[in-house]
Design a protein around this motif. Structure first.
Motif, short mmCIF file in Angstrom:
data_model
loop_
_atom_site.label_atom_id
_atom_site.label_comp_id
_atom_site.label_asym_id
_atom_site.label_seq_id
_atom_site.Cartn_x
_atom_site.Cartn_y
_atom_site.Cartn_z
N LEU A 44 0.84 -1.19 0.00
CA LEU A 44 0.00 0.00 0.00
C LEU A 44 0.88 1.25 0.00
O LEU A 44 2.05 1.18 0.38
N GLY A 50 -0.75 -5.20 1.10
CA GLY A 50 -2.01 -5.08 0.38
C GLY A 50 -1.76 -4.78 -1.09
O GLY A 50 -0.64 -4.94 -1.58
N THR A 51 -2.81 -4.34 -1.78
CA THR A 51 -2.70 -4.03 -3.20
C THR A 51 -3.21 -2.63 -3.44
O THR A 51 -4.29 -2.28 -2.97
N ALA A 53 -4.27 0.10 -6.29
CA ALA A 53 -4.55 0.41 -7.69
C ALA A 53 -3.75 1.63 -8.13
O ALA A 53 -3.31 1.73 -9.27
N SER A 77 -5.87 -10.33 -3.78
CA SER A 77 -6.31 -8.99 -4.19
C SER A 77 -5.44 -8.42 -5.30
O SER A 77 -5.89 -7.55 -6.05
#
Lengths: 136, 204
Positions: A44, A50-51, A53, A77
């Motif tokens: 993040l 996390g992932t 975008a 994810s």
């Protein structure tokens, strides 16, 4: 293939250090000439797991030379986020592909192939074929 | 008829419900997942409520499309692209009408749920959000409250199931006996819809 634009590679992991290290490994193993552009999009924006975008979009734009962008992902994810971004149509450069490949081996194969001038189809095929390297 | 304001209120009600239930969602997720579902959705729907207030999209379709896009960019876990796809696809299916009927919403929502299934590759009974969304989409053709009841019942029915998708599937049989966090949050979304309809005086 000198002068022709190279395929860009984006490595998406839940972990920033994992994505960076795999990018470094792939560049190192592909050394011996001009290396294709590789960008890591790990974790993040705040450094957590996390992932993102946002990081993926930025990484893809940074390696886009007009020859397509191959995106390799780790799991969960990361897979779903890239698929959802591709479905949108305008969040990733034209001719961006999610490549079905093992993360580390696929990254090395993709960078080697892209660095030697392979097109997006060749890069995708080489990365996917890495599933076939048996270890026992 | 349901206008853009109705859909904004639905998203705001979902943000409130997710805030209220965040600890419970994370607790469910710590049993069979990675303990971030509550905080991830909280971050996502807080961002959705903020962007909808700022940009004030004019149609129901635009509200849901923007909300979905925001979830994909802010959540950071698998629930982001999944809920993002649900709302975005539902929004696109609603088109550009300024007002839509519950029937139109039911059809669009069913298309959104189908897109979630396609994205994640899950089916009914895999112990995922689809176990709440599929019965809700069907019941929404009849009434808002029926959809909420079906979603809640679907979420509760995930307790005895063994997870076959996502991180929980690595636990195999040990995933049995826990309610699925994704199905639980999906029920919150549909319950918020019914609540919005009730408060706004929309038919059942």
């Amino acid at each position: 293939m000198s002068g022709a634009p190279q395929v860009g590679i984006v490595l998406v992991s839940h972990s920033g250090p994992v994505a960076e290290a795999v990018a470094e490994l792939a560049r190192g193993l592909a050394a011996g000439g001009v290396t294709a552009p590789v960008a890591a999009a790990g974790g993040l924006p705040n450094g957590g797991l996390g992932t993102s975008a946002e990081l993926i979009g930025r990484a893809a734009a940074s390696v886009d030379r007009g020859a397509g962008v191959a995106v390799l992902v780790d799991l969960g994810s990361a897979v779903l986020t890239v698929k959802a971004m591709l479905a949108e149509g305008d969040e990733l450069p034209e001719n961006t592909r999610l490549v079905d490949a093992p993360f580390v081996e696929g990254a090395v194969a993709a960078v080697v192939t892209a660095s030697s001038g392979g097109d997006i189809g060749a890069v995708e095929a080489a990365a996917s074929e890495a599933y076939g390297y048996r270890k026992t | 008829m349901l206008d853009a304001d109705f859909f904004r209120r639905w998203m705001a009600a979902t943000a409130t419900a997710v805030d209220r239930e965040a600890d419970r969602l994370t607790e469910l997720d710590s049993a069979i997942g990675d303990a971030d579902h509550g905080s991830n959705l909280q971050r996502g729907f807080t961002a959705v409520a903020a962007v909808l207030e700022k940009e004030a999209p004019a149609t129901p379709g635009a509200v849901l499309t923007l909300a979905g896009r925001q979830l994909i960019s802010t959540v950071g876990g698998a629930s982001g692209p999944l809920y993002g796809t649900l709302l975005r696809r539902t929004g696109k299916a609603l088109g550009e009408d300024a007002e839509v009927t519950r029937d139109q919403l039911a059809q669009a929502f069913a298309a959104g749920v189908a897109a979630v299934g396609q994205l994640g590759g899950a089916q009914a009974g895999d112990k995922t959000m689809l176990d709440a969304l599929l019965p809700a989409a069907e019941a929404l053709a009849s009434s808002f409250q029926g959809a909420a009841d079906a979603a809640r019942a679907g979420a509760e029915a995930t307790v005895p199931l063994q997870a076959r998708k996502g991180r929980a599937s690595y636990l195999g049989e040990r995933s049995i006996g826990h309610q699925d966090p994704g199905a639980t949050s999906a029920a919150l979304l549909v319950e918020a819809l019914a609540e919005t309809a009730r408060d706004g005086g929309a038919e059942a």
